[in-house]
Design an enzyme around this catalytic site. Structure first.
Site, mmCIF file in Angstrom:
data_model
loop_
_atom_site.group_PDB
_atom_site.id
_atom_site.type_symbol
_atom_site.label_atom_id
_atom_site.label_comp_id
_atom_site.label_asym_id
_atom_site.label_seq_id
_atom_site.Cartn_x
_atom_site.Cartn_y
_atom_site.Cartn_z
ATOM 1 N N THR A 66 0.115 -2.685 10.635
ATOM 2 C CA THR A 66 -0.678 -2.841 9.424
ATOM 3 C C THR A 66 0.232 -3.557 8.473
ATOM 4 O OG1 THR A 66 -2.227 -1.914 7.874
ATOM 5 C CG2 THR A 66 -0.262 -0.719 8.111
ATOM 6 N N ASN A 124 0.121 11.136 6.145
ATOM 7 C CA ASN A 124 -1.021 10.653 6.922
ATOM 8 C C ASN A 124 -2.081 11.696 7.234
ATOM 9 O OD1 ASN A 124 -0.607 7.687 7.797
ATOM 10 N ND2 ASN A 124 1.421 8.601 8.001
ATOM 11 N N THR A 169 0.868 -1.183 0.000
ATOM 12 C CA THR A 169 0.000 0.000 0.000
ATOM 13 C C THR A 169 0.906 1.235 0.000
ATOM 14 O OG1 THR A 169 -0.263 -0.235 2.399
ATOM 15 C CG2 THR A 169 -2.044 -1.069 1.000
ATOM 16 N N GLU A 171 6.791 4.809 6.887
ATOM 17 C CA GLU A 171 6.305 6.021 6.211
ATOM 18 C C GLU A 171 7.136 7.229 6.632
ATOM 19 O OE1 GLU A 171 1.693 4.551 5.664
ATOM 20 O OE2 GLU A 171 2.190 5.961 7.270
#
Length: 428
Positions: free
Chosen positions: A202, A416, A165, A288
Site C-alpha cells: 500500500t 490494525n 496515511t 506499522e
C-alpha cells in the site's frame, strides 16, 4: 556506481521543470480507520512538469485493484505525461463503476486546472477501501492546489506529507550526477507503512527526473529499479489494491537522449536504483509498529525463484517475525519456514547466520545441518539491535534473493485491529 552521484535536497522538486503543491480538502473526514487520528493534514496534491515528460509506471498485481490504478495504468502506457493528481484518506478501491468515473473525473479536474489533456494526467489514491470518493471536496482541492504549484523544497515536503496515511514521517530523496557533460537529477517521494508486500505495497511512489530519455528505455529502467527495491520489501505480507510507482522524465537537463543500449543508461540506472531502494527501505523502517528491520539474504538455492520463495516464507512468517521482536535468534523457526516454502531444501546442508548491518562477518547459529556452539548471548547481541542481517545458504545452486523485512509487534496489531465500540476504526 557508489561515487557517481551525490544526495541533494529537494526530492521531487530537485530536477529542473517540476512543480508541486498540496492542500487540505477534508477527504479523510469520511473515515480512514487507524492513522486518520492525526488531526488536520493536507490530503490532496499535484505534481506537474513544465513540459511533456516521458512516463513509466509500475502498479499492483492484486486482482482487486483500485480505480485510479486502472486509469493510471492506461495513461502510463503512453509515451508522455505531464502531471499526477494524488489524494490520501480514500483509496477509491472496491467502488465499482462510480469509482472509475471518479478517478477519470480527477484527471479531468487536474487537466483543466493545469491546461492539459486529461490523458496526460495520472491519478493515485490511498486510504480506506470501499468508501465513495467525496468528489466535491476533491474538486475544491484541485482548484485550490493548482495556483500554488511551485518548485521549492517546502512544497516537495508538503506533498510528501500529504500522501501519508499511517506513515509517521515523510519519505524523500534526491540525487545529482553527470551524464556526459550534463548535470542530471532524480528526485523521489513515497508513502507506505502497512499492507506492504510487493508486487508492491500500500505504497505510492513518485519519481521525477530532468534526464532526456526515450520512453521505452525509461519504462525498462523503472521496471528494473522496482524489481530491485520496492519489490524487495515486506512489512506484513499483504499486497495492497493501490500500489503505484510513477516516474516522469522531462529532458530539461539537456543531455543527449538516452535510448536502449546507450552507454550512459548504466549511470542513470544506478542512480534510479539507489533512489528507489532508499525509498523502499524508508517504508520498512516506518512499517506499522516496526521496531526491527532485517536485511535477509538467501543464497545457494537451485535458482533465483526458489531463493525468493525461501526468503519470502521466512520474512512473512508470524513466528519468525515475533521472535525478531524479542531479539531472539530463533533459527528453528527459520528452518521451519524454509521447509514449507516452495524452495527445495535439504536441512542437512543448510546454514543460518546473523551479522551486524554492513559489518560483513557472519556468526552462524546453524551450519551444515547442525546447531553450532556459538553462545546464544553472542547471537542475541546481533539480533537485539534495530537493524541486522540474516544470512541463509541452501548450498544447492547459485540462486539468491535479498529482501528487507520487519518484525511483528503489539503496536502493529493495535493499529490494525478494529474496535466494535469505535465505528471509525472499522473497515478497509
Amino acid at each position: 556506481m557508489k561515487n557517481s552521484f551525490r544526495e541533494i535536497p529537494g526530492s521531487i522538486c530537485a530536477p529542473r521543470g517540476f512543480k508541486c503543491a498540496a492542500v487540505f480538502c477534508d477527504i479523510k473526514k469520511l473515515g480512514t480507520g487507524k492513522g486518520s487520528e492525526k488531526g488536520r493534514k493536507d490530503d490532496l496534491a499535484l505534481i506537474a512538469s513544465d513540459v511533456p515528460a516521458a512516463v513509466a509506471g509500475m502498479f499492483t498485481t492484486n486482482q482487486v485493484c483500485a480505480a485510479p490504478v486502472k486509469i493510471s495504468r492506461q495513461h502510463a502506457a503512453a509515451r508522455f505525461a505531464s502531471a499526477i493528481v494524488v489524494n490520501s484518506g480514500n483509496a477509491n478501491a472496491a467502488t465499482g463503476q462510480q469509482g472509475i468515473k471518479d478517478a477519470r473525473q480527477m484527471t479531468r479536474l487536474a487537466a483543466k486546472a493545469l491546461s492539459l489533456n486529461e490523458r496526460s494526467v495520472l491519478v493515485c489514491s490511498t486510504g480506506r477501501i470501499g468508501v465513495p470518493m467525496p468528489m466535491k471536496n476533491v474538486e475544491r482541492g484541485v482548484r485550490a492546489c493548482a495556483p500554488t504549484l511551485a518548485r521549492s523544497t517546502s512544497n516537495a515536503r508538503q506533498v510528501a506529507e500529504a500522501i501519508m496515511t499511517t506513515d509517521t514521517r515523510r519519505k524523500e530523496v534526491a540525487v545529482e550526477f553527470k551524464i556526459r557533460k550534463s548535470t542530471v537529477r532524480i528526485g523521489g517521494i513515497c508513502k507506505g507503512a502497512g499492507m506492504i508486500q510487493p508486487g508492491m505495497a500500500t505504497m505510492l511512489g513518485f519519481i521525477t527526473t530532468d534526464v532526456a530519455i526515450e520512453s521505452g528505455a525509461l519504462k525498462r529502467a523503472l521496471k528494473m529499479a522496482v524489481e530491485q527495491s520496492f519489490n524487495r520489501i515486506t512489512v506484513d505480507g499483504d499486497m495492497s489494491t493501490n500500489d503505484s510507482v510513477i516516474i516522469l522524465a522531462n529532458g530539461l537537463a539537456g543531455n543527449k537522449e538516452l535510448v536502449t543500449r546507450h552507454s550512459s543508461l548504466v549511470t542513470f540506472q544506478g542512480a534510479l536504483n539507489f533512489v528507489c531502494l532508499e525509498l523502499a527501505k524508508m517504508i520498512v523502517r516506518d512499517g506499522e509498529g516496526t521496531s526491527r528491520v532485517i536485511a535477509l539474504r538467501v543464497r545457494g538455492a537451485r535458482n533465483d525463484g526458489e531463493a525468493e520463495a525461501a526468503a519470502r516464507a521466512i520474512a512473512n512468517s508470524s513466528l519468525v517475525r515475533t521472535s525478531w521482536l524479542g531479539g531472539d535468534p530463533n533459527w528453528g523457526r527459520i528452518l521451519c519456514a524454509l521447509g514449507y516454502s516452495k524452495a527445495h531444501v535439504d536441512e542437512s546442508i543448510v546454514d543460518v547466520g546473523y551479522a551486524p548491518t554492513n559489518r560483513g562477518k557472519i556468526l552462524f547459529a546453524f551450519r551444515r545441518g547442525r546447531p553450532t556452539n556459538v553462545a546464544l548471548k553472542k547471537l542475541a547481541r546481533i539480533t537485539s539491535v534495530p537493524e541486522f542481517e540474516l544470512h541463509v545458504d541452501l548450498h544447492l545452486g547459485r540462486g539468491e534473493f535479498m529482501i528487507y523485512a520487519a518484525d511483528l509487534t503489539e503496536d502493529y496489531v493495535a493499529l490494525n485491529k478494529g474496535d466494535i465500540t469505535k465505528p471509525a476504526t472499522l473497515g478497509g
